[in-house]
Design a protein around this motif. Sequence first.
Motif: not given
Length: 258
Positions: A29, A103, A96, A87, A23
């Motif tokens: 994510v 995260v 991120w 997310y 990721s």
Amino acid sequence: MVSAALVALLAAAVVMGSTAAVSRRLDRVAVVDVAWGLAFVAIALTLAVVWPDAHSWLLAGLVVVWGGRLAWHIGRRSRGHGEDPRYEKMLGGPGWSAGARRVVTKVFLTQAVVAFLISAPLQVAAAYDVRWWAVVWVGVAVWALGFVFEVVGDAQLEAYKARPRELRPKILDTGLWGWSRHPNYFGDACVWWGLWIAGALALGWLPGLLTVWAPAAMTYFVRNVTGAKLLEKTMSQREGWDDYAARVPLFFPRPPRR
């Protein structure tokens, strides 16, 4: 039982840790959604390898079919798309950008722990012998019902979305979607009730009672938190939704009212 729990926790941590690394490289994510089903696959297979018997391998087979299909479906559906808005909202930004610690803690560590907890019936099944094989097959039947609802529901939704927008109805209300507004989430819940029946309840009343919270928690989350209720917030804005909602139940299927 403690050994089985540690093995399950390690398997979930390895899958989610590996997914976190992927990721971060992709700066996306949402790939964790693909790893969700694979975490259970890893747990079930590891338990079956460490404590091999017919019961453990049967449960592992059921989890591999369910989790592998789910990972494939989500991966194929999300290919080519950007970050999931869920997310972004949770983390306060895409990818991120919120920081590695945030995260990892809020997404990957949380999902590893949840997968470990929900897999409690599989852990108990690895640690103890089957008492009632007839109950195992009842659980397999419930699992199969859930799997059919999930697979057929997803297929019907894909076919609906594949039609030109101007040629399809505003609301999908045919097939299983005429019996439940979220048949795939209902199927997901049934899968885990089936695994609980086949995995823990088949060992005896005490193991069943001590782990019944696992499928109950899964049902609560897919109905009220991460699944049906969350999706309804956007679906309810569609034309014709009020009429659809009046005819078709939210979760548990029944013939639609006319």
